[in-house]
Design a protein around this motif. Structure first.
Motif, PDB file in Angstrom:
ATOM      1  N   ALA A  44       0.837  -1.200   0.000  1.00 31.80           N
ATOM      2  CA  ALA A  44       0.000   0.000   0.000  1.00 31.80           C
ATOM      3  C   ALA A  44       0.871   1.249   0.000  1.00 31.80           C
ATOM      4  N   LEU A  45       1.954   1.190   0.764  1.00 28.00           N
ATOM      5  CA  LEU A  45       2.876   2.333   0.815  1.00 28.00           C
ATOM      6  C   LEU A  45       3.495   2.580  -0.558  1.00 28.00           C
ATOM      7  N   GLN A  46       3.933   1.488  -1.202  1.00 34.55           N
ATOM      8  CA  GLN A  46       4.564   1.632  -2.527  1.00 34.55           C
ATOM      9  C   GLN A  46       3.580   2.164  -3.564  1.00 34.55           C
ATOM     10  N   ASP A  47       2.371   1.617  -3.550  1.00 37.02           N
ATOM     11  CA  ASP A  47       1.369   2.048  -4.535  1.00 37.02           C
ATOM     12  C   ASP A  47       1.037   3.526  -4.375  1.00 37.02           C
ATOM     13  N   GLU A  48       0.829   3.935  -3.122  1.00 37.82           N
ATOM     14  CA  GLU A  48       0.447   5.334  -2.909  1.00 37.82           C
ATOM     15  C   GLU A  48       1.625   6.259  -3.216  1.00 37.82           C
ATOM     16  N   ALA A  49       2.848   5.805  -2.901  1.00 40.64           N
ATOM     17  CA  ALA A  49       4.023   6.627  -3.231  1.00 40.64           C
ATOM     18  C   ALA A  49       4.131   6.791  -4.744  1.00 40.64           C
ATOM     19  N   ALA A  50       3.812   5.727  -5.478  1.00 43.54           N
ATOM     20  CA  ALA A  50       3.863   5.821  -6.941  1.00 43.54           C
ATOM     21  C   ALA A  50       2.829   6.825  -7.442  1.00 43.54           C
ATOM     22  N   ARG A  51       1.671   6.878  -6.755  1.00 45.90           N
ATOM     23  CA  ARG A  51       0.625   7.818  -7.171  1.00 45.90           C
ATOM     24  C   ARG A  51       0.918   9.242  -6.735  1.00 45.90           C
ATOM     25  N   SER A  52       1.321   9.421  -5.444  1.00 43.40           N
ATOM     26  CA  SER A  52       1.345  10.797  -4.944  1.00 43.40           C
ATOM     27  C   SER A  52       2.697  11.225  -4.378  1.00 43.40           C
ATOM     28  N   GLY A  53       3.696  10.361  -4.475  1.00 44.37           N
ATOM     29  CA  GLY A  53       5.037  10.790  -4.098  1.00 44.37           C
ATOM     30  C   GLY A  53       5.427  10.410  -2.686  1.00 44.37           C
ATOM     31  N   ALA A  54       6.627  10.837  -2.309  1.00 44.94           N
ATOM     32  CA  ALA A  54       7.185  10.437  -1.017  1.00 44.94           C
ATOM     33  C   ALA A  54       6.843  11.408   0.091  1.00 44.94           C
ATOM     34  N   GLY A  55       6.577  12.658  -0.267  1.00 43.57           N
ATOM     35  CA  GLY A  55       6.477  13.680   0.769  1.00 43.57           C
ATOM     36  C   GLY A  55       5.062  14.078   1.111  1.00 43.57           C
ATOM     37  N   GLY A  56       4.935  14.902   2.157  1.00 48.30           N
ATOM     38  CA  GLY A  56       3.634  15.413   2.553  1.00 48.30           C
ATOM     39  C   GLY A  56       3.276  16.711   1.842  1.00 48.30           C
ATOM     40  N   VAL A  57       4.228  17.342   1.249  1.00 46.13           N
ATOM     41  CA  VAL A  57       4.197  18.546   0.389  1.00 46.13           C
ATOM     42  C   VAL A  57       3.621  19.825   1.004  1.00 46.13           C
ATOM     43  N   SER A  58       2.859  19.742   2.056  1.00 40.10           N
ATOM     44  CA  SER A  58       2.255  20.945   2.628  1.00 40.10           C
ATOM     45  C   SER A  58       1.553  20.535   3.918  1.00 40.10           C
ATOM     46  N   SER A  59       1.103  21.506   4.686  1.00 41.86           N
ATOM     47  CA  SER A  59       0.338  21.124   5.874  1.00 41.86           C
ATOM     48  C   SER A  59      -1.074  20.726   5.442  1.00 41.86           C
ATOM     49  N   HIS A  60      -1.801  20.089   6.355  1.00 37.55           N
ATOM     50  CA  HIS A  60      -3.146  19.602   6.010  1.00 37.55           C
ATOM     51  C   HIS A  60      -4.077  20.734   5.605  1.00 37.55           C
ATOM     52  N   LEU A  61      -3.945  21.894   6.244  1.00 34.93           N
ATOM     53  CA  LEU A  61      -4.906  22.960   5.951  1.00 34.93           C
ATOM     54  C   LEU A  61      -4.560  23.767   4.713  1.00 34.93           C
ATOM     55  N   VAL A  62      -3.395  23.489   4.117  1.00 40.25           N
ATOM     56  CA  VAL A  62      -3.087  24.175   2.863  1.00 40.25           C
ATOM     57  C   VAL A  62      -3.470  23.233   1.713  1.00 40.25           C
ATOM     58  N   CYS A  63      -2.595  22.307   1.350  1.00 38.44           N
ATOM     59  CA  CYS A  63      -3.046  21.350   0.319  1.00 38.44           C
ATOM     60  C   CYS A  63      -2.473  19.962   0.537  1.00 38.44           C
ATOM     61  N   GLY A  64      -2.098  19.658   1.806  1.00 40.75           N
ATOM     62  CA  GLY A  64      -1.496  18.351   2.082  1.00 40.75           C
ATOM     63  C   GLY A  64      -2.486  17.282   2.512  1.00 40.75           C
ATOM     64  N   HIS A  65      -3.778  17.618   2.524  1.00 40.89           N
ATOM     65  CA  HIS A  65      -4.783  16.666   3.007  1.00 40.89           C
ATOM     66  C   HIS A  65      -5.342  15.888   1.827  1.00 40.89           C
ATOM     67  N   LEU A  66      -5.009  14.607   1.733  1.00 39.89           N
ATOM     68  CA  LEU A  66      -5.402  13.801   0.584  1.00 39.89           C
ATOM     69  C   LEU A  66      -6.530  12.838   0.952  1.00 39.89           C
ATOM     70  N   ALA A  67      -7.120  12.283  -0.082  1.00 45.51           N
ATOM     71  CA  ALA A  67      -8.246  11.359   0.127  1.00 45.51           C
ATOM     72  C   ALA A  67      -7.837  10.195   1.025  1.00 45.51           C
ATOM     73  N   VAL A  68      -6.577   9.763   0.928  1.00 41.11           N
ATOM     74  CA  VAL A  68      -6.170   8.598   1.720  1.00 41.11           C
ATOM     75  C   VAL A  68      -6.103   8.935   3.212  1.00 41.11           C
ATOM     76  N   HIS A  69      -5.764  10.199   3.556  1.00 39.67           N
ATOM     77  CA  HIS A  69      -5.834  10.618   4.966  1.00 39.67           C
ATOM     78  C   HIS A  69      -7.267  10.498   5.467  1.00 39.67           C
ATOM     79  N   GLU A  70      -8.156  10.983   4.611  1.00 32.16           N
ATOM     80  CA  GLU A  70      -9.578  10.952   4.937  1.00 32.16           C
ATOM     81  C   GLU A  70     -10.049   9.504   5.150  1.00 32.16           C
ATOM     82  N   ALA A  71      -9.610   8.628   4.247  1.00 36.08           N
ATOM     83  CA  ALA A  71     -10.014   7.222   4.342  1.00 36.08           C
ATOM     84  C   ALA A  71      -9.463   6.598   5.625  1.00 36.08           C
TER      85      ALA A  71
END
Ligand SMILES: *Cc1c(COP(=O)(O)O)cnc(C)c1O
Length: 399
Positions: free
Chosen positions: A64-91
């Protein structure tokens, strides 16, 4: 007046740690396979990780880690309230809330930050946080950093907690406790603490870093194990880096408290989001932890085997039915000598010394995983016996 030199001060502190056998050294693990770790080109059986369910290298967690990294990368890119909150966090938050039977969950980059967020965003300088003396350092520091009054009570002493609350009748109040104590393995008296919190109009907050996944019905933790709900425990901490084998944490609880944290907690707002790939790994791990009851059942069998064997050979482990099975040795020198001899025998166990634990209670913190075999446990018991003999020769007494 002469300003003190920081260099001189740290050199002095280090030499004091030397004298008291309190220097800390990291050991470098070059490979890890289940409970086996390679150190200095030797495979050892590890009894010191918090990977209680053995999920950290599970193929579907790593996948799961590898698949998601392939889709969205290695980093968090931003804080949650800016644009770092992804569907997988929500899930992940939805899955955790569903499992733990709470209305809401909020993912944090670490348990340390989760604890800081809870205490800092709820308590101010007029308020009091009442804590068990053996609480994890992150809870203690959370209270210190929030600027509230910090009052401590003797371990698991509910009357002591009540006394502290009665002595601080003004201001809001929180009782904060570990669910399963990290260095002792015992479970807090949560039902009595809930009652104490109720009569004192205080909030009970439970840090269940070592309980989630391991204790309680379906591994739902010590709060569920005590048959308490968000009514009595409006917030609790679940870490993702221990039994779930991943990394990060979640604060779970009532919808309005979780919303308050997500909008105001500085350790949530001002840090980079947990990487989505890590959240995906956690999500896969939670699904396994919910479903694979055999991991908890196997752990219980291993715990009984270790406790039975230890008892037969005259060792008194602390009273614990969790995977944390400490053997108190006394002085730091004893604990270190035991750990050294165990290592010579192919066993890796952590010597935990003050200030992590109280004076004269240095210990081996033995932890079990569902991936240990009965033979691993027997090897540990045999090695403990030899280590005790060797330690008696070297430092006089032994546990
Ligand atoms: C490990 C631990 C934490 C911190 O969690 P991290 O995710 O490792 O930062 C908090 N509380 C307790 C009781 C812990 O054992």
């Amino acid at each position: 007046m002469m300003r003190p030199s920081l260099h001189a001060r740290i050199a002095q502190a280090r030499s004091e740690r030397d004298d008291r056998r309190r220097r800390r050294q990291r050991l470098t693990v070059t490979r890890r396979e289940g409970v086996r770790v390679m150190v200095n080109d030797r495979w050892l059986i590890g009894f010191c990780s918090n990977d209680y369910l053995g999920l950290s290298q599970h193929f579907s967690v790593v996948g799961a880690l590898q698949d998601e990294a392939a889709r969205s990368g290695a980093g968090g890119v931003s804080s949650h309230l800016v644009c770092g909150h992804l569907a997988v966090h929500e899930a992940l938050e939805r899955e955790l809330a569903d499992w733990l039977q709470v209305p809401a969950a909020l993912v944090f980059s670490s348990g340390w930050l989760g604890n800081l967020a809870v205490v800092q965003s709820l308590l101010g300088e007029d308020d009091v946080c009442v804590q068990d003396r053996l609480n994890h350092a992150s809870l203690i520091d959370a209270a210190r950093l929030s600027g509230c009054k910090l009052r401590r009570y003797p371990h698991n002493d509910v009357q002591g907690a009540l006394r502290q609350l009665r002595a601080q009748p003004e201001g809001a109040a929180m009782i904060a406790t570990d669910g399963v104590f990290s260095m002792d393995g015992d479970v807090a008296p949560l039902r009595d603490l809930a009652l104490a919190a109720h009569v004192q109009n205080a909030m009970l907050y439970v840090d269940d870093a070592h309980g989630i996944g391991v204790v309680g019905p379906d591994g739902r933790g010590s709060v569920a194990g005590a048959r308490l709900t968000t009514q009595q425990v409006p917030l609790q901490l679940a870490t993702l880096g221990k039994a779930l084998g991943s990394f990060g944490a979640a604060v779970v609880g009532t919808a309005d408290l979780i919303a308050h944290l997500s909008e105001t907690a500085r350790p949530y707002l001002y840090t980079t989001a947990l990487p989505a790939a890590q959240a995906a790994a956690s999500l896969a791990a939670v699904k396994l932890a919910r479903r694979e009851h055999w991991r908890r059942e196997k752990l219980q069998e291993l715990i009984l085997r270790l406790r039975g064997g230890a008892l037969r050979h005259g060792f008194t482990l602390l009273d614990s039915d969790t995977p944390i099975q400490p053997l108190v040795c006394g002085t730091a020198a004893h604990a270190l000598a035991m750990a050294d001899t165990l290592r010579d025998d192919g066993i890796l166990a952590a010597a935990i010394r003050p200030p992590t634990v109280p004076e004269n209670t240095a210990r081996l913190r033995l932890t079990l995983s569902a991936l240990h075999t009965p033979d691993d446990i027997d090897a540990l018991i045999n090695a403990l016996c030899r280590a005790r003999d060797e330690t008696r020769r070297r430092v006089g007494t032994a546990p």
